[in-house]
Scaffold this motif. Structure first.
Motif, PDB file in Angstrom:
ATOM      1  N   GLN A 623     -47.211  35.019  45.347  1.00  0.00           N
ATOM      2  CA  GLN A 623     -47.145  33.707  44.712  1.00  0.00           C
ATOM      3  C   GLN A 623     -46.605  32.695  45.720  1.00  0.00           C
ATOM      4  N   VAL A 624     -47.301  31.575  45.832  1.00  0.00           N
ATOM      5  CA  VAL A 624     -46.875  30.496  46.718  1.00  0.00           C
ATOM      6  C   VAL A 624     -46.697  29.243  45.874  1.00  0.00           C
ATOM      7  N   SER A 625     -45.493  28.673  45.907  1.00  0.00           N
ATOM      8  CA  SER A 625     -45.204  27.445  45.164  1.00  0.00           C
ATOM      9  C   SER A 625     -45.018  26.304  46.151  1.00  0.00           C
ATOM     10  N   PHE A 626     -45.498  25.137  45.796  1.00  0.00           N
ATOM     11  CA  PHE A 626     -45.384  23.971  46.673  1.00  0.00           C
ATOM     12  C   PHE A 626     -45.575  22.718  45.836  1.00  0.00           C
ATOM     13  N   THR A 627     -45.187  21.593  46.399  1.00  0.00           N
ATOM     14  CA  THR A 627     -45.345  20.300  45.741  1.00  0.00           C
ATOM     15  C   THR A 627     -46.360  19.472  46.514  1.00  0.00           C
ATOM     16  N   THR A 628     -47.299  18.876  45.778  1.00  0.00           N
ATOM     17  CA  THR A 628     -48.288  18.004  46.409  1.00  0.00           C
ATOM     18  C   THR A 628     -48.817  17.040  45.366  1.00  0.00           C
ATOM     19  N   ARG A 629     -49.747  16.172  45.783  1.00  0.00           N
ATOM     20  CA  ARG A 629     -50.357  15.189  44.888  1.00  0.00           C
ATOM     21  C   ARG A 629     -51.866  15.406  44.813  1.00  0.00           C
ATOM     22  N   VAL A 630     -52.420  15.082  43.647  1.00  0.00           N
ATOM     23  CA  VAL A 630     -53.863  15.192  43.436  1.00  0.00           C
ATOM     24  C   VAL A 630     -54.407  13.811  43.084  1.00  0.00           C
ATOM     25  N   LEU A 631     -55.486  13.414  43.767  1.00  0.00           N
ATOM     26  CA  LEU A 631     -56.070  12.090  43.551  1.00  0.00           C
ATOM     27  C   LEU A 631     -57.399  12.123  42.826  1.00  0.00           C
ATOM     28  N   HIS A 632     -58.111  13.229  42.910  1.00  0.00           N
ATOM     29  CA  HIS A 632     -59.480  13.273  42.399  1.00  0.00           C
ATOM     30  C   HIS A 632     -59.614  14.350  41.332  1.00  0.00           C
ATOM     31  N   ARG A 673     -57.922   1.554  36.415  1.00  0.00           N
ATOM     32  CA  ARG A 673     -57.205   1.144  37.638  1.00  0.00           C
ATOM     33  C   ARG A 673     -57.489   2.167  38.740  1.00  0.00           C
ATOM     34  N   LEU A 674     -58.113   1.688  39.807  1.00  0.00           N
ATOM     35  CA  LEU A 674     -58.541   2.597  40.863  1.00  0.00           C
ATOM     36  C   LEU A 674     -57.708   2.471  42.131  1.00  0.00           C
ATOM     37  N   ILE A 675     -56.814   1.484  42.197  1.00  0.00           N
ATOM     38  CA  ILE A 675     -55.964   1.295  43.382  1.00  0.00           C
ATOM     39  C   ILE A 675     -54.525   1.544  42.972  1.00  0.00           C
ATOM     40  N   ASP A 676     -53.827   2.384  43.723  1.00  0.00           N
ATOM     41  CA  ASP A 676     -52.453   2.760  43.381  1.00  0.00           C
ATOM     42  C   ASP A 676     -51.588   2.693  44.634  1.00  0.00           C
ATOM     43  N   ASP A 677     -50.278   2.546  44.409  1.00  0.00           N
ATOM     44  CA  ASP A 677     -49.289   2.534  45.510  1.00  0.00           C
ATOM     45  C   ASP A 677     -49.656   1.536  46.602  1.00  0.00           C
ATOM     46  N   LEU A 678     -50.122   0.343  46.198  1.00  0.00           N
ATOM     47  CA  LEU A 678     -50.464  -0.683  47.182  1.00  0.00           C
ATOM     48  C   LEU A 678     -49.185  -1.301  47.728  1.00  0.00           C
ATOM     49  N   PHE A 703     -58.612   5.878  43.935  1.00  0.00           N
ATOM     50  CA  PHE A 703     -59.191   6.900  43.070  1.00  0.00           C
ATOM     51  C   PHE A 703     -60.708   6.703  42.981  1.00  0.00           C
ATOM     52  N   LYS A 704     -61.449   7.824  42.794  1.00  0.00           N
ATOM     53  CA  LYS A 704     -62.884   7.809  42.476  1.00  0.00           C
ATOM     54  C   LYS A 704     -63.760   7.173  43.560  1.00  0.00           C
ATOM     55  N   VAL A 705     -63.353   7.170  44.800  1.00  0.00           N
ATOM     56  CA  VAL A 705     -64.184   6.566  45.859  1.00  0.00           C
ATOM     57  C   VAL A 705     -64.290   7.519  47.038  1.00  0.00           C
ATOM     58  N   GLN A 706     -64.520   8.788  46.756  1.00  0.00           N
ATOM     59  CA  GLN A 706     -64.537   9.783  47.824  1.00  0.00           C
ATOM     60  C   GLN A 706     -65.638   9.545  48.848  1.00  0.00           C
ATOM     61  N   LYS A 707     -66.778   8.982  48.432  1.00  0.00           N
ATOM     62  CA  LYS A 707     -67.910   8.828  49.339  1.00  0.00           C
ATOM     63  C   LYS A 707     -68.079   7.396  49.831  1.00  0.00           C
ATOM     64  N   ARG A 708     -67.067   6.546  49.639  1.00  0.00           N
ATOM     65  CA  ARG A 708     -67.159   5.166  50.075  1.00  0.00           C
ATOM     66  C   ARG A 708     -65.908   4.796  50.859  1.00  0.00           C
ATOM     67  N   ARG A 757     -57.736  -9.246  50.456  1.00  0.00           N
ATOM     68  CA  ARG A 757     -58.535  -8.731  49.341  1.00  0.00           C
ATOM     69  C   ARG A 757     -59.030  -7.329  49.686  1.00  0.00           C
ATOM     70  N   ILE A 758     -58.670  -6.375  48.832  1.00  0.00           N
ATOM     71  CA  ILE A 758     -59.085  -4.985  48.996  1.00  0.00           C
ATOM     72  C   ILE A 758     -60.200  -4.711  48.005  1.00  0.00           C
ATOM     73  N   ASP A 759     -61.276  -4.079  48.497  1.00  0.00           N
ATOM     74  CA  ASP A 759     -62.449  -3.805  47.658  1.00  0.00           C
ATOM     75  C   ASP A 759     -62.882  -2.362  47.896  1.00  0.00           C
ATOM     76  N   LEU A 760     -62.853  -1.565  46.825  1.00  0.00           N
ATOM     77  CA  LEU A 760     -63.253  -0.159  46.935  1.00  0.00           C
ATOM     78  C   LEU A 760     -64.761   0.024  46.835  1.00  0.00           C
ATOM     79  N   GLY A 761     -65.474  -0.946  46.298  1.00  0.00           N
ATOM     80  CA  GLY A 761     -66.923  -0.810  46.164  1.00  0.00           C
ATOM     81  C   GLY A 761     -67.340   0.185  45.112  1.00  0.00           C
ATOM     82  N   ALA A 762     -66.495   0.393  44.102  1.00  0.00           N
ATOM     83  CA  ALA A 762     -66.810   1.363  43.052  1.00  0.00           C
ATOM     84  C   ALA A 762     -67.839   0.788  42.090  1.00  0.00           C
ATOM     85  N   ASP A 763     -68.535   1.687  41.373  1.00  0.00           N
ATOM     86  CA  ASP A 763     -69.543   1.255  40.413  1.00  0.00           C
ATOM     87  C   ASP A 763     -68.925   0.687  39.142  1.00  0.00           C
TER      88      ASP A 763
END
Length: 777
Positions: A623-632, A673-678, A703-708, A757-763
């Protein structure tokens, strides 16, 4: 399956840790489009090259066909020789030093030879070569006849011959050649006007399958060395029944008959007449669809429609009315608006206007990549046509050919029945500029079987129907081996020879896909060997799961990955764990069995975590325990096992249950909301070169802009653009931009307030943000 295993076992005898496909025998286990692959003497696999301006006599014996009197599989060559038949083959052997002469004692009426080309060809010219030596001189008087192959008798081979050349004075030439043409008006069309084509020469062609050379005057020394038929080229349509497919509309039937090189088979385009409103071609089903089985370079199409009472066709055989041909290279679209099961991107190829009195039509166009053809009538009214040939011609190699291996049983080939770690895929190939070689893979541990049931005469049945029959009426059961649920999808293409295996490993079974493609029909890739390298796995099996399976986006979360392993006595075990994570880990703890242990090493990077263990593990739980964050959402936590004693070997861990290694973010699905920790490093920028706030750093999580790639632009308060910041760098999961107070032209901006101005280009969603930045000097 057994054939492939035999081939692979012979390969592993040379190299115990690899399979080599490097000969015609080994490649023969692959599924490949009929007639598109060939091998040189050294076993090199290469694409065939379709030729233009061929001698159709030279390869006549390569083709077989059905005839009325001789049955099926009649091979091309000498059809009949009335005199001296034993020497007749000399006129088609390609050797001008050999020749045929009639037996002097035979009647003059028997002084003839007939050649069967094995298929109908589109011929431009016939060329005769005569010897000129003592006892063997050019025939002085002769006639040459040709026939399309259509027979006028439903039960016998009564071909309709027409004279195409007759001597008008005694011949003394050693070479006699003459052009061929249809008796009626010209029908050739150039679809791309900028192509420079001599239409007069382009219209010199005639359908031929049989040639009759008849001597008209007693000539004891007369001899014929070679008879050549110069044809337009190799007909791509031939063999399509073995590599492609056909879908017929309701009133355009038997389309397979126009692709077989046999003038005695025909399609039927016979829409039904209705009173009242005019039906469309879609409603009447006056269409057909052809799958060529591979992508070809095509530049020419010819079709022939039968005349009434031509051969045994009957009276319902009118000239083609107006129609369209569409083509596609296989590019998929959401909807093609055509009545076929799959949607491809079609483009116009031919728009034949109506009325059209011609029964033979020849089209020339710029080379196009063609996998599929779709034909339809303009309107079904007035149609009543029977087509006997649709010929396609290519300027060279196919544009794209795909081959797939049989299932490769690694465990059986190694003799232990165990899964193997597949390390890499490599190849030895010649890939000229403008050509491509692509390899993909998939793998699994089990296989399934699909059964096909037949009755005594071979007709397919359902299993229930087969079981209900008396045993004497039951036919065969065919078994097809297929992939099971534990197989992965086809991998991405391997970027280079020797790249690490991209599919799941360790696995017992693997399958490879090879694509050969070219943008220039005159050149093509060729491959000498394709190699699949493998090793024994570190463990018999390794399965894992991550908890919790649900998290909140961009929040520190404590995860535990549980690994369960099973090993045999000879297994090496593992002492390295390599995780692929969505963000950098922290606070790492490791338990082996029930005890917490101190790792020998921990290497934490932006998206990986590698842990070294003080000893090799075989069958203990970890068992391996660790702390991390998930965005997607649906983030995969993957784990590979390694060993210091085998530095290049990594064994992937399978999920304990389906999706047991995936973490979901349910709140992200509905979040807008797709922009965090700005954050901006300083509210005021002072680019005066003193080293303090000479630049500002803009940092945020998306968030939600993995391919852009997000964009950051600077504006003044009037909304005028100042500059666009350079492509961001990544700091863990965060995007990072920097601005040094300069315009797009490199000048320092005046002091004041500016907007970033920050633009993620999301749909969809709140994908923009605006923040002020002050500039002071």
């Amino acid at each position: 399956m057994s054939l492939l295993l035999l081939v692979l076992c012979s390969a592993t005898a040379l190299a115990a840790a690899e399979f080599r496909f490097d000969s015609a025998a080994k490649w023969s286990t692959w599924k490949q489009p009929h007639g598109l692959i060939e091998f040189d003497a050294g076993g090199r696999l290469q694409l065939v090259k379709f030729r233009k301006h061929i001698n159709a006599v030279a390869n006549a014996p390569h083709f077989t066909h059905r005839t009325r009197s001789r049955g099926a599989n009649v091979r091309g060559g000498i059809w009949e020789a009335g005199s001296n038949p034993g020497a007749a083959r000399r006129i088609i052997d390609g050797d001008r030093a050999t020749f045929w002469q009639a037996a002097p004692d035979d009647a003059l009426g028997d002084w003839f030879v007939q050649i069967d080309l094995g298929r109908t060809v589109l011929a431009n010219e016939i060329r005769l070569h005569f010897p000129d030596q003592a006892g063997a001189r050019p025939f002085r008087q002769f006639t040459v006849f040709t026939a399309t192959g259509i027979t006028s008798d439903a039960l016998d081979d009564l071909f309709i011959f027409s004279p195409v050349y007759r001597t008008t004075q005694p011949n003394k030439d050693t070479t006699v050649s003459f052009p061929l043409a249809f008796d009626l008006q010209d029908s050739a069309q150039v679809l791309d006007p900028h192509r420079a084509i001599d239409l007069e020469k382009f219209n010199q062609y005639r359908l031929i399958q049989y040639i009759n050379f008849t001597v008209e005057d007693f000539d004891p020394e007369g001899a014929l060395a070679e008879l050549e038929v110069l044809a337009v080229g190799d007909n791509v349509s031939l063999g399509n029944d073995l590599r492609g497919g056909i879908i017929d509309g309701l009133t355009a039937r038997s389309t397979e008959n126009i692709l077989d090189g046999d003038m005695n088979t025909a399609s039927s385009i016979l829409p039904v007449g209705f009173e009242g409103r005019v039906r469309t071609w879609e409603e009447q089903g006056t269409w057909f669809f052809i799958d060529l089985g591979a992508v070809f370079w095509l530049d020419e199409l010819f079709l022939y429609a039968l005349r009434a009472r031509e051969g045994t066709v009957g009276t319902v055989a009118g000239a083609p009315r107006g129609f369209n041909f569409l083509y596609s290279d296989g590019t998929r679209v959401i909807s093609s608006q055509l009545p076929i099961p799959e949607s491809f991107d079609f483009a116009p190829l031919i728009n034949q206007p109506d009325p059209n009195p011609m029964r033979y039509l020849r089209y020339l166009f710029q080379p196009r990549r063609v996998r599929y053809l779709f034909w339809h009538a303009h309107i079904p009214q007035g149609w009543g046509s029977r087509w006997t040939e649709l010929m396609l011609f290519s300027p060279g190699h196919p544009a794209e050919v795909v081959l797939r291996s049989d299932f490769i049983d690694l465990g059986a080939a190694a003799g232990d029945g165990r899964p193997k770690v597949i390390s890499h895929v490599s190849w030895d190939a010649d890939i000229p500029p403008g050509t491509r070689l692509q390899v993909r893979s998939r793998s699994g541990n089990t296989q399934g079987e699909v059964y096909a049931f037949h009755d005594k005469i071979g007709e397919p049945l359902s299993e229930e129907k087969w079981l209900s029959l008396p045993k004497v009426l039951r036919g065969s059961i065919d078994t097809t081996v297929v992939v099971s649920e534990d197989w992965d999808e086809w991998s991405e293409a391997y970027p280079f020879s020797g790249a690490a295996f991209k599919s799941q490993s360790p696995r017992r079974f693997a399958q490879l896909e090879l694509t050969l493609a070219t943008d220039d029909p005159q050149v093509a890739p060729a491959i000498d060997a394709l190699v699949l390298a493998y090793e024994d796995a570190l463990l018999q099996s390794a399965r894992g799961s991550i908890t919790p399976r649900v998290a909140r986006p961009n929040e520190d979360t404590r995860f535990t990955y549980t690994l369960a392993s099973a090993a045999a006595a000879a297994d090496a075990g593992f002492d390295l764990l390599r995780f692929d994570l969505p963000a950098a880990a922290s606070a790492v703890e490791v338990r082996v069995g029930r005890a917490t242990i101190a790792p020998s090493s921990i290497d934490i990077r932006a998206d990986t975590l590698q842990i070294g263990l003080p000893r090799a593990i075989t069958a203990d739980s970890v068992q391996v325990s660790f702390t991390t964050r998930v965005l997607h959402n649906a983030t995969l936590f993957s784990l590979d096992l390694g060993s210091r004693s085998h530095p290049d070997l990594w064994q992937s861990v399978e999920p304990m249950t389906r999706r047991a290694h995936i973490v979901m973010l349910p709140t992200l699905t509905s979040a807008t909301r797709l922009i965090d920790d700005l954050a901006i490093s300083s509210p005021v920028l002072s680019p005066n070169g003193d080293g303090i706030n000479d630049a500002v750093v803009i940092r945020f999580v998306a968030f939600k802009v993995q391919k852009r790639t997000p964009r950051a632009r600077i504006f003044d308060l009037a909304g005028r653009p100042v500059t666009e910041l350079a492509t961001p760098t990544m700091d863990g999961v965060a995007y990072v931009f920097a601005w040094n107070g300069r315009t797009a032209q490199g000048d320092l901006v005046p002091p004041g307030t500016y907007l970033c101005r920050i633009d993620l280009g999301a749909d969809a969603g709140a994908d923009t943000a605006l923040r002020p930045i002050g500039v002071a000097y």
